[in-house]
Scaffold this motif. Structure first.
Motif, PDB file in Angstrom:
ATOM      1  N   PRO A  13     -25.397 -24.124 -32.726  1.00 36.76           N
ATOM      2  CA  PRO A  13     -24.174 -23.320 -32.919  1.00 36.76           C
ATOM      3  C   PRO A  13     -22.902 -24.130 -32.693  1.00 36.76           C
ATOM      4  N   ARG A  14     -22.964 -25.061 -31.721  1.00 37.64           N
ATOM      5  CA  ARG A  14     -21.768 -25.863 -31.446  1.00 37.64           C
ATOM      6  C   ARG A  14     -21.398 -26.722 -32.653  1.00 37.64           C
ATOM      7  N   VAL A  15     -22.381 -27.368 -33.258  1.00 40.04           N
ATOM      8  CA  VAL A  15     -22.117 -28.212 -34.425  1.00 40.04           C
ATOM      9  C   VAL A  15     -21.598 -27.373 -35.583  1.00 40.04           C
ATOM     10  N   LYS A  16     -22.195 -26.199 -35.772  1.00 41.04           N
ATOM     11  CA  LYS A  16     -21.742 -25.331 -36.859  1.00 41.04           C
ATOM     12  C   LYS A  16     -20.303 -24.869 -36.646  1.00 41.04           C
ATOM     13  N   ASP A  17     -19.965 -24.533 -35.397  1.00 40.73           N
ATOM     14  CA  ASP A  17     -18.583 -24.112 -35.112  1.00 40.73           C
ATOM     15  C   ASP A  17     -17.601 -25.242 -35.368  1.00 40.73           C
ATOM     16  N   LEU A  18     -17.979 -26.453 -34.935  1.00 43.96           N
ATOM     17  CA  LEU A  18     -17.084 -27.588 -35.149  1.00 43.96           C
ATOM     18  C   LEU A  18     -16.905 -27.883 -36.641  1.00 43.96           C
ATOM     19  N   LEU A  19     -17.983 -27.834 -37.390  1.00 46.49           N
ATOM     20  CA  LEU A  19     -17.884 -28.086 -38.828  1.00 46.49           C
ATOM     21  C   LEU A  19     -17.047 -27.018 -39.526  1.00 46.49           C
ATOM     22  N   ARG A  20     -17.189 -25.776 -39.084  1.00 44.53           N
ATOM     23  CA  ARG A  20     -16.392 -24.697 -39.688  1.00 44.53           C
ATOM     24  C   ARG A  20     -14.902 -24.899 -39.418  1.00 44.53           C
ATOM     25  N   VAL A  21     -14.549 -25.255 -38.184  1.00 42.25           N
ATOM     26  CA  VAL A  21     -13.141 -25.468 -37.850  1.00 42.25           C
ATOM     27  C   VAL A  21     -12.597 -26.693 -38.576  1.00 42.25           C
ATOM     28  N   ILE A  22     -13.421 -27.750 -38.681  1.00 39.15           N
ATOM     29  CA  ILE A  22     -12.983 -28.953 -39.402  1.00 39.15           C
ATOM     30  C   ILE A  22     -12.710 -28.623 -40.861  1.00 39.15           C
ATOM     31  N   LYS A  23     -13.562 -27.833 -41.445  1.00 33.41           N
ATOM     32  CA  LYS A  23     -13.352 -27.443 -42.842  1.00 33.41           C
ATOM     33  C   LYS A  23     -12.085 -26.609 -43.004  1.00 33.41           C
ATOM     34  N   ALA A  24     -11.819 -25.730 -42.039  1.00 31.03           N
ATOM     35  CA  ALA A  24     -10.598 -24.919 -42.107  1.00 31.03           C
ATOM     36  C   ALA A  24      -9.346 -25.763 -41.919  1.00 31.03           C
TER      37      ALA A  24
END
Length: 654
Positions: free
Chosen positions: A38-49
């Motif tokens: 979940p941590r990696v997914k959250d970071l990737l989502r914020v990076i994409k935003a």
């Protein structure tokens, strides 16, 4: 797309090309990377935003960046967060780096939005200082504000003195409590008079200088502060564009990045120093009591001596990213709004007065005369209605008599309408008069053959010949008889031949006139369409002029706006040329930060003005030349780019 959006998109693309070097040499003794955590997914989502796209919103708002930083959990409410792996730490660095690029775009936009309007305020003070009339008008406009400020100062000073007097009197004498109100007000009045007199002595300059001279001195001081503010802010803008987020090259032939591939920590140091640089520029850009060089020295010295930057070297990757995120949050939430408030306050204090101050005199005059104006309208209501009605009738008659009817006649002429043909004489008039002349000449020749032809009789062939000559305008028999009778005019008159020949010549003159009129009539008919358009031209010209005026006054001013944009583009190009000319010298090959910031402002304005003025394919080339003009490549290169813009796009920008 604006200049700042292009800059953000370019920097974001450079960040995307930085490889994950530490993952290549990953230590197998460490915990394996969980790409689905979940941590990696959250970071990737914020990076994409946080990533900039080619769309219209490359630069996010400050609130969006703050929200995304909060969602990244790099700013925990309780305690510190430590990444579980190097991959998560690297993702956190990519996140704060992209947030830094977005913050960089916001700071550039903020500085541009503060620099560009300053020119209007400076031009206003130029108008005030360039004309005694405008200086006097400014004095009248600001007189209520001056009176209010002076009254407030007097009141505050008098109140303070009166309170001190009351306190000292009460402590010295208890009977002062029973002093009358009249005595207290008298004392306060004397204190006010003394305060006014003392302030008059202090402001001795106001007695030496005229009110207009004082206003001009005030305007000159405000203009100097605005120029200083523009220079310092432009210098800060130039510093950020030239020094912040300088990652190096754009890419190599392999498609890979050549941005600090040898040292993975170097680009992170660039991000950290860029945040410090933005922070120092926002803090010191509004200090007007220092010079440009001192301001630049303070900025770079502050970056070198930044305590948080020096302490980051001993932190691990996750802690460094968290500190960077916290500093970004502080910059966006505190320093940037404070900079905006201070800049707006300086502009409000030193810029042109508000509309209320500038227009209070006509507004007051209109308010005081409103009842009179209303009474005039009520008393002359019928006259006004009649005037409006007459105006409408005049417009209608003009339209039908000078536009519609001439158009109808032109159409009839084109269609060969017989009712619309131009004629200055009837169609059969010439034929009738010519036949009458033939009969007169023939009858005279038959009645007086000896006088007309010199023979005792006239044959049929001679009659036909006489008729043919009369059609050609030859009345020789009549002239021969007329010449003969002139030898004895009395005898010819009594006999009647002289009078008869005179009357026949009158008929001949009438026929000649009608022939001439027939020629003119034919000429008019051949040019009938021309005369129709000549008659239509005044109505069309007046109608088109009125239409253009109404179009310009009520809307649809696209062409007028394009003309104004073209004129503004020429002025902007002139400003850029002036900046480059003043900065050019044998010892300087690069523009100073201040001049570079001013050129970036002018290029930013030029991009907005030139949008929709140029065709789409031409606009792409124009933007490339503008990028060459704004880039920090040297004065010679920028001068050549400006020259290229002058000759390549003069068709659309003149």
């Amino acid at each position: 797309m604006s200049l700042v959006a292009d800059q953000v998109l370019r920097l974001d693309a450079q960040l995307d090309r930085i490889p994950f070097i530490q993952l290549t040499g990953y230590d197998t003794t460490q915990a394996p990377i969980d790409f689905n955590s979940p941590r990696v997914k959250d970071l990737l989502r914020v990076i994409k935003a946080l990533s900039a796209t080619s769309g219209s919103q490359n630069v996010l708002s400050a609130s969006q960046i703050q929200s995304l930083l909060s969602q990244s959990k790099l700013l925990p409410d309780n305690g510190e967060y430590t990444s579980a792996s190097h991959y998560e730490a690297e993702l956190e660095w990519r996140l704060v780096s992209k947030a830094t690029v977005q913050t960089y775009g916001i700071v550039l936009d903020t500085l541009l939005d503060r620099i560009i309007p300053l020119s209007d305020h400076i031009w206003y003070w130029d108008d005030v200082l360039s004309s005694p009339t405008y200086s006097s008008l400014y004095m009248v406009q600001t007189s209520p504000v001056r009176l209010w400020a002076w009254s407030k100062e007097v009141y505050v000073d008098s109140k303070s003195r009166f309170q001190q007097y009351t306190t000292s009197s009460a402590s010295a004498n208890a009977e002062s409590i029973q002093a009358g109100i009249t005595q207290r007000w008298g004392r306060f009045y004397r204190i006010v008079r003394e305060t006014i007199r003392e302030r008059s002595l202090i402001n001795i300059q106001r007695k030496i200088m005229s009110p207009v001279a004082i206003c001009r001195s005030e305007a000159r001081g405000k203009q100097a502060k605005l120029k200083k503010l523009r220079e310092i802010t432009s210098s800060g803008l130039g510093v950020l564009i030239d020094e912040a987020l300088d990652f190096g090259g754009n890419g190599n032939e392999d498609g890979k990045s050549d941005i600090m591939v040898s040292d993975e920590q170097e680009w992170k140091g660039v991000v950290e120093k860029s945040i410090c640089l933005m922070d120092m520029v926002l803090k010191d850009a509004l200090t007007l009591d220092v010079g440009i060089s001192d301001f630049e020295d303070r900025v770079f010295t502050g970056v070198e001596e930044d305590p948080e930057l020096s302490n980051l070297n001993g932190e691990n990757e996750s802690d460094r990213a968290a500190l960077i995120a916290r500093r970004l949050q502080e910059l966006l939430g505190t320093h940037l709004p404070e900079h905006v408030r201070t800049a707006d306050r300086l502009v409000a204090e030193n810029g042109r007065p508000s509309r209320l101050v500038r227009y209070w005199l006509p507004a007051t005059a209109l308010l005081l005369s409103s009842t009179t104006i209303l009474r005039i309208f009520v008393n002359r209501k019928q006259e006004i209605l009649d005037w409006i009605r007459d105006f409408g009738v005049t417009v209608r008659d003009f339209w039908f008599n000078w536009v519609v009817d001439p158009v109808r006649k032109v159409i009839g002429t084109i269609r060969h309408d017989s009712n619309s043909e131009i004629a200055i004489m009837s169609r059969d008039s010439l034929n009738a008069d010519r036949e009458s002349l033939e009969r007169m000449v023939v009858d005279f020749a038959l009645d007086k053959p000896n006088a007309a032809t010199g023979a005792p009789s006239v044959s049929e062939s001679q009659v036909a010949e006489i008729r043919a000559k009369v059609r050609e305008g030859d009345v020789t028999p009549i002239l021969r008889a007329y010449e003969k009778d002139l030898r004895s005019p009395l005898k010819g008159t009594v006999r009647g031949d002289l009078v008869r020949t005179l009357l026949i010549q009158v008929q001949k003159t009438k026929v000649d006139i009608e022939v001439a009129m027939s020629g003119i009539d034919s000429l008019l008919k051949s040019q009938e369409l021309v005369f129709g358009f000549v008659g239509l031209t005044p109505g069309i010209l007046v109608s088109v002029s009125v239409f253009q005026y109404l179009r310009g006054a009520l809307g649809g001013r696209r062409s007028f706006r394009e003309t104004r944009k073209s004129g503004k583009c020429v002025r902007v190009l002139r400003n850029i040329d002036r900046i480059l000319t003043e900065a050019r010298s044998p010892s300087n090959t690069l523009l100073p930060y201040k001049d570079h910031g001013l050129i970036v402002c002018e290029v930013h304005v030029l991009r907005r003005l030139a949008h929709n003025l140029l065709p789409a394919d031409i606009e792409k080339d124009f933007l490339e030349d503008l990028d060459d003009l704004a880039n920090f490549k040297g004065i010679q290169s920028q001068s050549r780019a400006l020259s290229r813009i002058h000759w390549a796009y003069s068709k659309w920008l003149r």
